[in-house]
Design a protein around this motif. Structure first.
Motif, PDB file in Angstrom:
ATOM      1  N   THR A 115       1.104  -1.357   0.013  1.00  0.00           N
ATOM      2  CA  THR A 115       0.030   0.119  -0.046  1.00  0.00           C
ATOM      3  C   THR A 115       0.698   1.502   0.247  1.00  0.00           C
ATOM      4  OG1 THR A 115      -1.583  -1.326   1.250  1.00  0.00           O
ATOM      5  CG2 THR A 115      -1.363   1.419   1.165  1.00  0.00           C
ATOM      6  N   TYR A 116       1.107   2.267  -0.899  1.00  0.00           N
ATOM      7  CA  TYR A 116       1.185   3.344  -0.759  1.00  0.00           C
ATOM      8  C   TYR A 116       0.831   4.655  -0.581  1.00  0.00           C
ATOM      9  CZ  TYR A 116       5.910   5.283  -3.399  1.00  0.00           C
ATOM     10  OH  TYR A 116       6.855   6.670  -3.283  1.00  0.00           O
ATOM     11  N   LEU A 117       1.079   5.194  -0.228  1.00  0.00           N
ATOM     12  CA  LEU A 117       0.583   6.932   0.453  1.00  0.00           C
ATOM     13  C   LEU A 117       1.384   7.427  -0.602  1.00  0.00           C
ATOM     14  CD1 LEU A 117      -1.735   8.297   1.365  1.00  0.00           C
ATOM     15  CD2 LEU A 117      -0.256   8.274   4.052  1.00  0.00           C
ATOM     16  N   GLN A 134       4.140  -7.942 -10.274  1.00  0.00           N
ATOM     17  CA  GLN A 134       4.396  -9.304  -9.779  1.00  0.00           C
ATOM     18  C   GLN A 134       3.345  -9.141  -8.242  1.00  0.00           C
ATOM     19  OE1 GLN A 134       7.349 -12.460  -9.664  1.00  0.00           O
ATOM     20  NE2 GLN A 134       8.518 -10.798 -11.558  1.00  0.00           N
ATOM     21  N   ILE A 135       3.640  -7.947  -7.327  1.00  0.00           N
ATOM     22  CA  ILE A 135       3.187  -7.565  -6.321  1.00  0.00           C
ATOM     23  C   ILE A 135       1.888  -6.689  -6.189  1.00  0.00           C
ATOM     24  CG2 ILE A 135       3.605  -6.489  -3.987  1.00  0.00           C
ATOM     25  CD1 ILE A 135       6.229  -7.238  -4.366  1.00  0.00           C
ATOM     26  N   GLY A 136       0.426  -7.347  -5.820  1.00  0.00           N
ATOM     27  CA  GLY A 136      -0.876  -6.138  -5.798  1.00  0.00           C
ATOM     28  C   GLY A 136       0.005  -4.708  -5.375  1.00  0.00           C
ATOM     29  N   SER A 137      -0.861  -4.293  -5.548  1.00  0.00           N
ATOM     30  CA  SER A 137      -1.105  -2.963  -5.036  1.00  0.00           C
ATOM     31  C   SER A 137      -1.844  -1.944  -4.807  1.00  0.00           C
ATOM     32  CB  SER A 137       0.398  -1.891  -6.112  1.00  0.00           C
ATOM     33  OG  SER A 137       1.812  -2.494  -6.010  1.00  0.00           O
ATOM     34  N   THR A 138      -1.692  -0.914  -3.208  1.00  0.00           N
ATOM     35  CA  THR A 138      -3.190  -0.379  -2.808  1.00  0.00           C
ATOM     36  C   THR A 138      -2.131   0.703  -2.772  1.00  0.00           C
ATOM     37  OG1 THR A 138      -4.453  -1.826  -2.565  1.00  0.00           O
ATOM     38  CG2 THR A 138      -5.283   0.793  -2.080  1.00  0.00           C
ATOM     39  N   ASP A 139      -2.602   1.971  -4.239  1.00  0.00           N
ATOM     40  CA  ASP A 139      -2.214   3.408  -3.944  1.00  0.00           C
ATOM     41  C   ASP A 139      -2.908   4.398  -3.660  1.00  0.00           C
ATOM     42  OD1 ASP A 139       0.110   2.248  -5.360  1.00  0.00           O
ATOM     43  OD2 ASP A 139      -0.120   2.884  -7.172  1.00  0.00           O
ATOM     44  N   ILE A 140      -2.887   5.250  -2.835  1.00  0.00           N
ATOM     45  CA  ILE A 140      -3.548   6.086  -2.318  1.00  0.00           C
ATOM     46  C   ILE A 140      -3.597   7.658  -3.115  1.00  0.00           C
ATOM     47  CG2 ILE A 140      -4.838   6.876  -0.601  1.00  0.00           C
ATOM     48  CD1 ILE A 140      -3.936   5.052   1.074  1.00  0.00           C
ATOM     49  N   TRP A 141      -4.060   7.701  -3.829  1.00  0.00           N
ATOM     50  CA  TRP A 141      -3.292   9.668  -4.577  1.00  0.00           C
ATOM     51  C   TRP A 141      -3.837  10.906  -4.229  1.00  0.00           C
ATOM     52  CZ3 TRP A 141      -0.743  10.137  -9.754  1.00  0.00           C
ATOM     53  CH2 TRP A 141       0.336   9.457  -9.634  1.00  0.00           C
ATOM     54  N   ASN A 142      -3.922  11.710  -3.893  1.00  0.00           N
ATOM     55  CA  ASN A 142      -4.348  12.904  -4.480  1.00  0.00           C
ATOM     56  C   ASN A 142      -4.180  13.762  -5.582  1.00  0.00           C
ATOM     57  OD1 ASN A 142      -4.141  15.860  -3.737  1.00  0.00           O
ATOM     58  ND2 ASN A 142      -4.692  15.602  -1.379  1.00  0.00           N
ATOM     59  N   ILE A 143      -4.953  14.212  -6.094  1.00  0.00           N
ATOM     60  CA  ILE A 143      -4.275  15.154  -6.789  1.00  0.00           C
ATOM     61  C   ILE A 143      -3.265  16.074  -7.278  1.00  0.00           C
ATOM     62  CG2 ILE A 143      -5.441  17.250  -6.947  1.00  0.00           C
ATOM     63  CD1 ILE A 143      -5.906  15.521 -10.149  1.00  0.00           C
ATOM     64  N   GLU A 144      -2.652  16.237  -6.175  1.00  0.00           N
ATOM     65  CA  GLU A 144      -1.252  16.618  -5.965  1.00  0.00           C
ATOM     66  C   GLU A 144       0.023  15.655  -6.009  1.00  0.00           C
ATOM     67  OE1 GLU A 144      -1.654  20.266  -6.068  1.00  0.00           O
ATOM     68  OE2 GLU A 144      -3.752  20.616  -5.774  1.00  0.00           O
ATOM     69  N   SER A 145       0.050  15.061  -6.240  1.00  0.00           N
ATOM     70  CA  SER A 145       0.721  13.998  -6.237  1.00  0.00           C
ATOM     71  C   SER A 145       1.776  14.059  -8.087  1.00  0.00           C
ATOM     72  CB  SER A 145       0.399  12.352  -5.977  1.00  0.00           C
ATOM     73  OG  SER A 145      -0.784  12.514  -4.860  1.00  0.00           O
ATOM     74  N   ILE A 146       0.910  14.262  -9.067  1.00  0.00           N
ATOM     75  CA  ILE A 146       1.952  14.606  -9.743  1.00  0.00           C
ATOM     76  C   ILE A 146       2.311  15.917 -10.110  1.00  0.00           C
ATOM     77  CG2 ILE A 146      -0.093  16.313 -11.137  1.00  0.00           C
ATOM     78  CD1 ILE A 146       1.848  12.805 -12.296  1.00  0.00           C
ATOM     79  N   ASN A 147       2.468  16.587  -9.056  1.00  0.00           N
ATOM     80  CA  ASN A 147       2.706  18.642  -8.999  1.00  0.00           C
ATOM     81  C   ASN A 147       4.207  18.502  -8.794  1.00  0.00           C
ATOM     82  OD1 ASN A 147       0.733  19.122  -9.188  1.00  0.00           O
ATOM     83  ND2 ASN A 147       0.055  20.756  -7.546  1.00  0.00           N
ATOM     84  N   LEU A 203      -2.022  14.784   1.649  1.00  0.00           N
ATOM     85  CA  LEU A 203      -1.381  14.680   0.084  1.00  0.00           C
ATOM     86  C   LEU A 203       0.021  13.736   1.045  1.00  0.00           C
ATOM     87  CD1 LEU A 203       0.180  14.848  -1.801  1.00  0.00           C
ATOM     88  CD2 LEU A 203       1.302  17.276  -1.411  1.00  0.00           C
ATOM     89  N   GLY A 204      -0.593  12.698   0.643  1.00  0.00           N
ATOM     90  CA  GLY A 204       0.679  11.219   1.460  1.00  0.00           C
ATOM     91  C   GLY A 204       1.488  12.189   1.635  1.00  0.00           C
ATOM     92  N   ASP A 205       3.413  10.764   2.109  1.00  0.00           N
ATOM     93  CA  ASP A 205       4.010  10.905   2.647  1.00  0.00           C
ATOM     94  C   ASP A 205       4.757  10.097   1.785  1.00  0.00           C
ATOM     95  OD1 ASP A 205       3.898   9.064   4.179  1.00  0.00           O
ATOM     96  OD2 ASP A 205       3.925  10.432   5.995  1.00  0.00           O
ATOM     97  N   ASN A 206       4.635   9.305   0.961  1.00  0.00           N
ATOM     98  CA  ASN A 206       5.060   8.679   0.043  1.00  0.00           C
ATOM     99  C   ASN A 206       5.958   7.004   1.401  1.00  0.00           C
ATOM    100  OD1 ASN A 206       5.656   9.645  -2.166  1.00  0.00           O
ATOM    101  ND2 ASN A 206       7.094  10.902  -1.559  1.00  0.00           N
TER     102      ASN A 206
END
Length: 330
Positions: free
Chosen positions: A113-115, A175-188, A255-258
């Motif tokens: 799981t990736y914040l 090969q590893i299942g993932s859950t990503d938690i994004w915010n629209i600002e994650s691209i900035n 906004l997450g912290d990786n």
């Protein structure tokens, strides 16, 4: 250790940290440089384990003795190396990411799981042009390597090693299942890095900058497709029959912290990002249980962008595309 029961429990705890295909006896024998018979005797509590051996095992398997002995402590045991230009350079750092993924992938059941504060590092490697830029940017503008002084970015300036390690990381990551938690600002942050280089004239040609924006478009298109299908696969390819699951959420409040949480069979591991690019990890059960609860609460308060959530997914990715166009001046 003071009692046979505690010593046996110590080795059982180590066994719980190992992938199922690995032998506790072999692991202990190799690490302590003893015979398998001597390893058996220690594991069964027939021979007392020395303090030096405890220290070696605890350090190798990242075991907090405070926690194991049920001592009241406010400390958590983390491990990691500080990236520098010497014995842990950028190449070693990318190798360490690969090794962590390989370790997680060695378990039968695994999930990450990736914040996200930025585009997840593992996803940046999905598109070679973006991986090349990030490699250049980190070494020049974050790590300030002497060899990078005065250099300008171009695709031709990237060593083949960086592409090779990127491909290996993507291969294991997929090969590893993932859950990503994004915010629209994650691209900035990626936009700011490209724009800074354009203004500072660090690109060899203007086409290099344009190609990067095109690469970001490709990645965003790919992530949207992954979210739609709910599985991982390579860019410009179709999912395999055994593709690992992929879930994407949008959290509009934070906004997450990786932070990355790995769940591996019956254990967990948290990886924290610090000092821009450095990472530390822990398998402390109390800490990981806390991180797991935080992640689950964030997911409950986030909007799913996967599979059947077509409307929310389309709105989210179209907003990102508009930001790319604005940043690229399109």
């Amino acid at each position: 250790m003071e009692s046979t029961g505690t010593q046996v429990a110590f080795f059982q705890h180590i066994k719980s940290l190992l992938p199922q295909h690995k032998s506790l006896v072999d692991e202990v024998a190799d690490l302590l440089d003893i015979s398998n018979d001597s390893s058996y005797r220690r594991i069964r509590g027939e021979k007392p384990i020395s303090l030096e051996e405890i220290q070696k095992l605890a350090a190798h398997y990242k075991i907090s003795l405070d926690q194991f002995m049920h001592l009241h402590s406010d400390s958590f045991l983390f491990s990691g190396k500080l990236i520098n230009s010497g014995n842990h350079n950028f190449e070693n750092w990318t190798e360490s990411i690969l090794q962590q993924l390989q370790f997680a992938n060695s378990f039968q059941k695994k999930h990450m799981t990736y914040l996200a504060k930025d585009i997840p590092v593992t996803q940046q490697f999905l598109v070679p042009e973006l991986a090349a830029f990030k490699s250049f940017f980190w070494r020049k503008s974050i790590l300030h390597y002497d060899e990078m002084k005065g250099k300008k970015f171009s695709m031709g300036s990237i060593k083949s090693h960086h592409f090779d390690i990127s491909r290996k990381i993507v291969e294991i990551y997929n090969q590893i299942g993932s859950t990503d938690i994004w915010n629209i600002e994650s691209i900035n942050s990626t936009f700011r890095q490209i724009e800074f280089y354009r203004e500072a004239n660090v690109f060899e040609t203007d086409d290099d900058a344009k190609n990067l924006y095109t690469a970001v478009f490709r990645l965003i298109d790919h992530l949207e497709k992954q979210a739609e299908l709910g599985v991982k696969f390579l860019v410009d390819e179709s999912p395999k029959s055994n593709a690992a699951p992929y879930h994407l959420y949008n959290n509009e409040l934070i906004l997450g912290d990786n932070t990355v949480l790995f769940e591996m069979d019956n254990q967990k591991m948290t990886i924290l990002n610090h000092s821009i690019i450095n990472i530390i990890s822990t398998r402390d059960e109390t800490f990981n249980a806390y991180v797991y609860d935080v992640m689950q609460n964030l997911i409950k308060r986030s909007t799913s962008l996967s599979v059947s959530s077509e409307r929310e997914r389309t709105l989210f990715f179209n907003q990102i595309r508009e930001r790319i166009k604005l940043a690229a001046g399109l």
